[in-house]
Design an enzyme around this catalytic site. Sequence first.
Site, PDB file in Angstrom:
ATOM      1  N   LYS A 115       0.817  -1.216   0.000  1.00 56.38           N
ATOM      2  CA  LYS A 115       0.000   0.000   0.000  1.00 56.38           C
ATOM      3  C   LYS A 115       0.848   1.262   0.000  1.00 56.38           C
ATOM      4  CE  LYS A 115      -4.430  -1.749   0.904  1.00 56.38           C
ATOM      5  NZ  LYS A 115      -5.773  -1.635   1.438  1.00 56.38           N
ATOM      6  N   LYS A 197      -3.816 -10.114  -6.671  1.00 53.69           N
ATOM      7  CA  LYS A 197      -5.149 -10.485  -6.189  1.00 53.69           C
ATOM      8  C   LYS A 197      -6.231  -9.540  -6.697  1.00 53.69           C
ATOM      9  CE  LYS A 197      -5.951  -8.025  -1.920  1.00 53.69           C
ATOM     10  NZ  LYS A 197      -6.779  -7.981  -0.748  1.00 53.69           N
ATOM     11  N   LYS A 200     -10.844  -4.605  -4.694  1.00 54.16           N
ATOM     12  CA  LYS A 200     -11.923  -3.655  -4.986  1.00 54.16           C
ATOM     13  C   LYS A 200     -11.405  -2.253  -5.249  1.00 54.16           C
ATOM     14  CE  LYS A 200     -13.788  -4.087  -0.406  1.00 54.16           C
ATOM     15  NZ  LYS A 200     -12.731  -3.870   0.572  1.00 54.16           N
TER      16      LYS A 200
HETATM   17  P1  ATP Z   1      -8.653  -3.066  -0.781  1.00 50.00           P
HETATM   18  O1  ATP Z   1      -8.583  -3.242  -2.256  1.00 50.00           O
HETATM   19  O2  ATP Z   1      -9.279  -1.782  -0.356  1.00 50.00           O
HETATM   20  O3  ATP Z   1      -7.370  -3.379  -0.076  1.00 50.00           O
HETATM   21  P2  ATP Z   1      -9.783  -5.675  -0.591  1.00 50.00           P
HETATM   22  O4  ATP Z   1     -10.597  -5.931  -1.783  1.00 50.00           O
HETATM   23  O5  ATP Z   1      -8.444  -6.291  -0.521  1.00 50.00           O
HETATM   24  O6  ATP Z   1      -9.708  -4.141  -0.289  1.00 50.00           O
HETATM   25  P3  ATP Z   1     -10.603  -6.077   2.173  1.00 50.00           P
HETATM   26  O7  ATP Z   1     -11.704  -5.268   2.711  1.00 50.00           O
HETATM   27  O8  ATP Z   1      -9.226  -5.673   2.557  1.00 50.00           O
HETATM   28  O9  ATP Z   1     -10.694  -6.178   0.587  1.00 50.00           O
HETATM   29  O10 ATP Z   1     -10.836  -7.595   2.551  1.00 50.00           O
HETATM   30  C1  ATP Z   1     -12.054  -8.158   2.976  1.00 50.00           C
HETATM   31  C2  ATP Z   1     -11.934  -9.651   3.028  1.00 50.00           C
HETATM   32  O11 ATP Z   1     -11.883 -10.183   1.700  1.00 50.00           O
HETATM   33  C3  ATP Z   1     -10.676 -10.154   3.725  1.00 50.00           C
HETATM   34  O12 ATP Z   1     -10.984 -11.307   4.478  1.00 50.00           O
HETATM   35  C4  ATP Z   1      -9.757 -10.509   2.599  1.00 50.00           C
HETATM   36  O13 ATP Z   1      -8.833 -11.493   2.952  1.00 50.00           O
HETATM   37  C5  ATP Z   1     -10.743 -11.019   1.564  1.00 50.00           C
HETATM   38  N1  ATP Z   1     -10.236 -10.824   0.210  1.00 50.00           N
HETATM   39  C6  ATP Z   1      -9.938  -9.656  -0.368  1.00 50.00           C
HETATM   40  N2  ATP Z   1      -9.521  -9.841  -1.632  1.00 50.00           N
HETATM   41  C7  ATP Z   1      -9.549 -11.184  -1.845  1.00 50.00           C
HETATM   42  C8  ATP Z   1      -9.239 -12.018  -2.963  1.00 50.00           C
HETATM   43  N3  ATP Z   1      -8.814 -11.504  -4.100  1.00 50.00           N
HETATM   44  N4  ATP Z   1      -9.406 -13.351  -2.838  1.00 50.00           N
HETATM   45  C9  ATP Z   1      -9.863 -13.882  -1.686  1.00 50.00           C
HETATM   46  N5  ATP Z   1     -10.170 -13.158  -0.600  1.00 50.00           N
HETATM   47  C10 ATP Z   1     -10.021 -11.829  -0.660  1.00 50.00           C
END
Ligand code: ATP
Length: 333
Positions: A115, A197, A200
């Site tokens: 980040k 990964k 969002k």
């Molecule tokens: P950001 O992009 O803002 O970092 P994010 O999409 O990574 O957000 P988080 O809110 O940080 O999402 O994560 C919410 C949950 O979703 C966590 O348990 C995280 O491990 C899971 N998660 C996020 N992205 C993935 C992915 N690509 N595959 C599986 N699990 C995920």
Amino acid sequence: MENTIKRSFSAIQPSGTITLGNYLGAIRNWVKLQDEFDCIFAIADLHTITVRQEPALLRSHSIELLAMLLAAGINPEKSLLFCQSHVHQHAELAWVLNCYTQMGELSRMTQFKDKSAKHANNINAGLFIYPTLMAADILLYKADIVPVGEDQKQHLELSRDIANRFNNTYSETFVVPEPYIVKSGGRVMSLQNPTSKMSKSDENTNGFIALTDSKDVIMRKFRRAVTDSETVIEYREGKDGINNLLNIYSAVTGKTVEEAVKEFEGKGYGEFKPAVGEAVAAHLKPIQEKYNDYMKNKDYIVSVYTKSAEIASKIAESTLRKVYKKVGFLQKP
Ligand code: ATP
Ligand code: LTN
């Protein structure tokens, strides 16, 4: 009789539109855990401002996330669902834990490194201490398990280290939490860059499937998914794009990857990609319908998070009070 039901805690950031990765890696499993565990879920809004947010958007993302969690099957009759910022004990315990966490430990966190690279003009202190707030979230509720996606494993390990350190310095105070990571869907990759990964906050919206995407959009994104220059549908090293599509297909259909490979034997990517799109769209349809209903009933959403925060706050206060006592603060009159 002693209460033998174990507790689960997890949270998700209202940092954008919820993706298929969030759903398969986390939310879907949260729903299942409700039958077995005493579940607590939070919208991690305090965590979200570690990256600059537009206030109005943060508000709408929070409501949308709550509606989506309800639509996916989080049941407020069984579980708590609230906003982290509404339970002040999270920030308070995080402060204490900051004093029991080393700079070196925090600098090793890969999410911090990722980040900081991504937001080089806003490497704020909150981003650095993000994991101690996450530890506070979990430890306040004495959670036994923490269902998260693979990417959060390192943060969980740090939470365990902090809990053990505190317990060893004083006396048994915190439950040392176990990560709970699913095998299928634990790491959904970007459709545009299958070595990173699905996220969002990805600027390229073609990289993720939002749970609110229409069928047309879902089909288009899967058709455009980056794969490789071969033609066979096989699960093996070097075929990141196809592996990801096979994992997604398996997660939404309930078939194993081997079954999926067999199903598409002799078929090309041109047939496989839309089939994955169809399966995902069909899986999301009932959730989207419920989501639209909840979005028309904001009062209900407010009542859910208000009631849950009141209950959560009582549990959290009891832990925080013990911690304050152990570190040597005078008792509050
Ligand atoms: P950001 O992009 O803002 O970092 P994010 O999409 O990574 O957000 P988080 O809110 O940080 O999402 O994560 C919410 C949950 O979703 C966590 O348990 C995280 O491990 C899971 N998660 C996020 N992205 C993935 C992915 N690509 N595959 C599986 N699990 C995920
Ligand atoms: N950092 C988590 C969200 C989160 C969380 C938590 C998850 C905040 N607090 C406590 C589990 C337990 C993420 O998914 N990025």
